[in-house]
Design a protein around this motif. Structure first.
Motif, PDB file in Angstrom:
ATOM      1  N   LEU A 137       0.828  -1.215   0.000  1.00  0.00           N
ATOM      2  CA  LEU A 137       0.000   0.000   0.000  1.00  0.00           C
ATOM      3  C   LEU A 137       0.856   1.254   0.000  1.00  0.00           C
ATOM      4  N   THR A 138       1.899   1.264   0.833  1.00  0.00           N
ATOM      5  CA  THR A 138       2.760   2.438   0.907  1.00  0.00           C
ATOM      6  C   THR A 138       3.454   2.684  -0.424  1.00  0.00           C
ATOM      7  N   ARG A 139       3.944   1.625  -1.040  1.00  0.00           N
ATOM      8  CA  ARG A 139       4.616   1.767  -2.339  1.00  0.00           C
ATOM      9  C   ARG A 139       3.664   2.326  -3.391  1.00  0.00           C
ATOM     10  N   SER A 140       2.479   1.736  -3.506  1.00  0.00           N
ATOM     11  CA  SER A 140       1.513   2.182  -4.519  1.00  0.00           C
ATOM     12  C   SER A 140       1.074   3.621  -4.269  1.00  0.00           C
ATOM     13  N   SER A 141       0.787   3.951  -3.003  1.00  0.00           N
ATOM     14  CA  SER A 141       0.331   5.298  -2.670  1.00  0.00           C
ATOM     15  C   SER A 141       1.434   6.329  -2.887  1.00  0.00           C
ATOM     16  N   MET A 142       2.668   5.972  -2.544  1.00  0.00           N
ATOM     17  CA  MET A 142       3.785   6.887  -2.747  1.00  0.00           C
ATOM     18  C   MET A 142       4.034   7.131  -4.227  1.00  0.00           C
TER      19      MET A 142
END
Length: 243
Positions: A137-142
């Motif tokens: 999630l963090t990777r995609s959102s970033m």
């Protein structure tokens, strides 16, 4: 402090009050779930940020493979695998035990001692799946945030890349992560049964399963009631964190 609720009645099997049974075991599960989520959140956000910054690099691909592996690994198998590696094969180097609780009575019965090392393996195992989700999630959102116009404007102003990540991109990328953390913490609090069984962790999950097997319905009702109250409180706190 064990609150006394007369309407929760007593256990059919042990004749102890339901509140005393829950009061002895729920804190253990709460501590386990909390430490697991702290571990998963810190490590997952860090891995997700680095993977987004270094997109398509070896680190990024390794993080994606690790997260996919962590999401697909069943909790009971992960518990056995982690226990076998770190407590059996590498036990003489790690000094970790396969089973054990947070508070341990010494051999001479002279007192109860805090054993934080018994928390390490259950925490790693229980936090593996939410860590994988948070990393993704963090990777995609970033990646989505870094492509926005205001990020390009910040770069054009000459701001340091670390400042752009910390003050602009990260804060705007955390909403889906916070949502995932709240949901996973609730699920860990209610569903750590396999982990508690493998590592002999005296938590509320084992109590509920044992009560179901023995048709001890007052214990089941009381445990579910206390867990539900915690979930409501957690959701309230998450709503405040969004701000």
């Amino acid at each position: 402090l064990v609150l006394k609720f007369p309407y929760l009645r007593r256990s059919y099997q042990s004749k102890k009050t339901v509140t005393s049974i829950v009061g002895e075991t729920l804190p253990n599960t709460f501590i386990l779930a909390l430490t697991s989520m702290i571990f998963a959140t810190i490590v997952g956000i860090f891995l997700g940020i680095i993977a987004a910054i270094k997109k398509d690099s070896i680190f990024d691909k390794s993080a994606l493979i690790f997260s996919a592996f962590g999401m697909s690994l069943p909790s009971f198998f992960a518990a056995i695998l982690v226990g076998w590696i770190f407590a059996f094969l590498l036990g003489k180097y790690t000094g970790l035990n396969l089973t054990g609780n947070l508070w341990v009575v010494d051999d001479f019965g002279e007192g109860i001692h805090l054993q934080l090392k018994n928390l390490i393996l259950p925490t790693l195992t229980l936090g593996l799946r939410p860590l994988s989700i948070i990393t993704q999630l963090t990777r995609s959102s970033m990646l989505e945030t870094l492509s926005q116009d205001y990020i390009r404007t910040a770069k054009a102003k000459g701001l340091k890349f670390s400042t752009i990540i910390r003050k602009h991109a990260l804060k705007n990328s955390l909403n889906p992560v916070v949502t995932a953390v709240s949901g996973w913490f609730a699920s860990l609090l209610a569903g750590a049964v396999f982990i508690e069984y493998v590592f002999d962790w005296k938590g509320i999950g084992v109590v509920i399963v044992d009560a179901l097997e023995k048709f001890d319905f007052p214990v089941v009702i009381g445990a579910v009631l206390f867990i539900s109250v915690f979930l409501v409180i957690i959701n309230l706190l998450i709503d405040l964190v969004y701000g």
